[in-house]
Motif scaffolding. Structure first.
Motif, short mmCIF file in Angstrom:
data_model
loop_
_atom_site.label_atom_id
_atom_site.label_comp_id
_atom_site.label_asym_id
_atom_site.label_seq_id
_atom_site.Cartn_x
_atom_site.Cartn_y
_atom_site.Cartn_z
N UNK A 32 0.80 -1.22 0.00
CA UNK A 32 0.00 0.00 0.00
C UNK A 32 0.84 1.27 0.00
N UNK A 33 1.92 1.29 0.76
CA UNK A 33 2.70 2.52 0.85
C UNK A 33 3.29 2.94 -0.49
N UNK A 34 3.97 2.05 -1.22
CA UNK A 34 4.45 2.47 -2.55
C UNK A 34 3.31 2.79 -3.51
N UNK A 35 2.20 2.07 -3.41
CA UNK A 35 1.07 2.33 -4.29
C UNK A 35 0.48 3.71 -4.03
N UNK A 36 0.35 4.08 -2.78
CA UNK A 36 -0.16 5.41 -2.43
C UNK A 36 0.82 6.48 -2.90
N UNK A 37 2.11 6.21 -2.71
CA UNK A 37 3.12 7.19 -3.15
C UNK A 37 3.05 7.40 -4.66
N UNK A 38 2.88 6.32 -5.41
CA UNK A 38 2.84 6.44 -6.88
C UNK A 38 1.59 7.19 -7.33
N UNK A 39 0.46 6.89 -6.72
CA UNK A 39 -0.78 7.53 -7.17
C UNK A 39 -0.91 8.97 -6.69
N UNK A 40 -0.41 9.27 -5.50
CA UNK A 40 -0.61 10.60 -4.95
C UNK A 40 0.50 11.58 -5.33
N UNK A 41 1.74 11.11 -5.43
CA UNK A 41 2.86 12.03 -5.61
C UNK A 41 3.41 12.08 -7.02
N UNK A 42 3.10 11.09 -7.85
CA UNK A 42 3.59 11.01 -9.22
C UNK A 42 5.12 11.10 -9.28
N UNK A 43 5.83 10.22 -8.54
CA UNK A 43 7.29 10.27 -8.50
C UNK A 43 7.92 9.52 -9.68
N UNK A 44 9.23 9.66 -9.81
CA UNK A 44 9.96 8.90 -10.83
C UNK A 44 10.21 7.48 -10.29
N UNK A 45 10.71 6.61 -11.17
CA UNK A 45 10.97 5.22 -10.76
C UNK A 45 12.02 5.16 -9.66
N UNK A 46 13.04 5.99 -9.74
CA UNK A 46 14.09 6.01 -8.71
C UNK A 46 13.57 6.45 -7.37
N UNK A 47 12.66 7.41 -7.35
CA UNK A 47 12.09 7.88 -6.10
C UNK A 47 11.20 6.83 -5.45
N UNK A 54 17.25 1.60 0.86
CA UNK A 54 18.00 2.04 2.04
C UNK A 54 17.56 1.33 3.30
N UNK A 55 18.31 1.56 4.39
CA UNK A 55 17.92 0.94 5.66
C UNK A 55 16.64 1.57 6.19
N UNK A 56 15.85 0.78 6.88
CA UNK A 56 14.60 1.30 7.39
C UNK A 56 13.94 0.36 8.37
N UNK A 57 12.67 0.55 8.60
CA UNK A 57 11.95 -0.22 9.59
C UNK A 57 11.74 -1.66 9.17
N UNK A 58 11.92 -1.98 7.89
CA UNK A 58 11.69 -3.34 7.41
C UNK A 58 12.90 -4.24 7.58
N UNK A 59 14.04 -3.67 8.00
CA UNK A 59 15.24 -4.46 8.17
C UNK A 59 15.17 -5.27 9.46
N UNK A 60 15.68 -6.49 9.45
CA UNK A 60 15.71 -7.28 10.68
C UNK A 60 16.71 -6.68 11.66
N UNK A 61 16.48 -6.83 12.93
CA UNK A 61 17.41 -6.28 13.92
C UNK A 61 18.78 -6.98 13.84
N UNK A 62 19.83 -6.22 14.06
CA UNK A 62 21.17 -6.79 14.08
C UNK A 62 21.55 -7.12 15.51
#
Length: 63
Positions: A32-47, A54-62
């Motif tokens: 949902x998050x990338x889908x909302x970003x694509x529909x609402x913000x009209x970003x480029x493929x890189x964005x 990058x690192x974020x909340x989806x990474x497993x703890x080290x």
């Protein structure tokens, strides 16, 4: 009496349900998050791909 199963324990059912709902929510967020970003913000493929690269909340703890 028959064999004891974890499903008869209320705390186990609560834990199982909470874990299942958390995993469902995470799965929905991955889509949902990338889908909302694509529909609402009209970003480029890189964005669109940058947050997943990058690192974020989806990474497993080290450890």
């Amino acid at each position: 009496m028959g064999p004891e199963t974890p499903w008869r324990i209320g705390d186990f059912r609560t834990l199982f349900t909470a874990t299942a709902l958390a995993r469902l929510g995470t799965g929905i967020g991955y889509v949902a998050l990338p889908l909302i970003a694509v529909t609402a913000l009209d970003p480029s493929a890189g964005q669109v791909g940058a947050p997943e690269a990058g690192p974020g909340v989806h990474d497993p703890p080290t450890r």
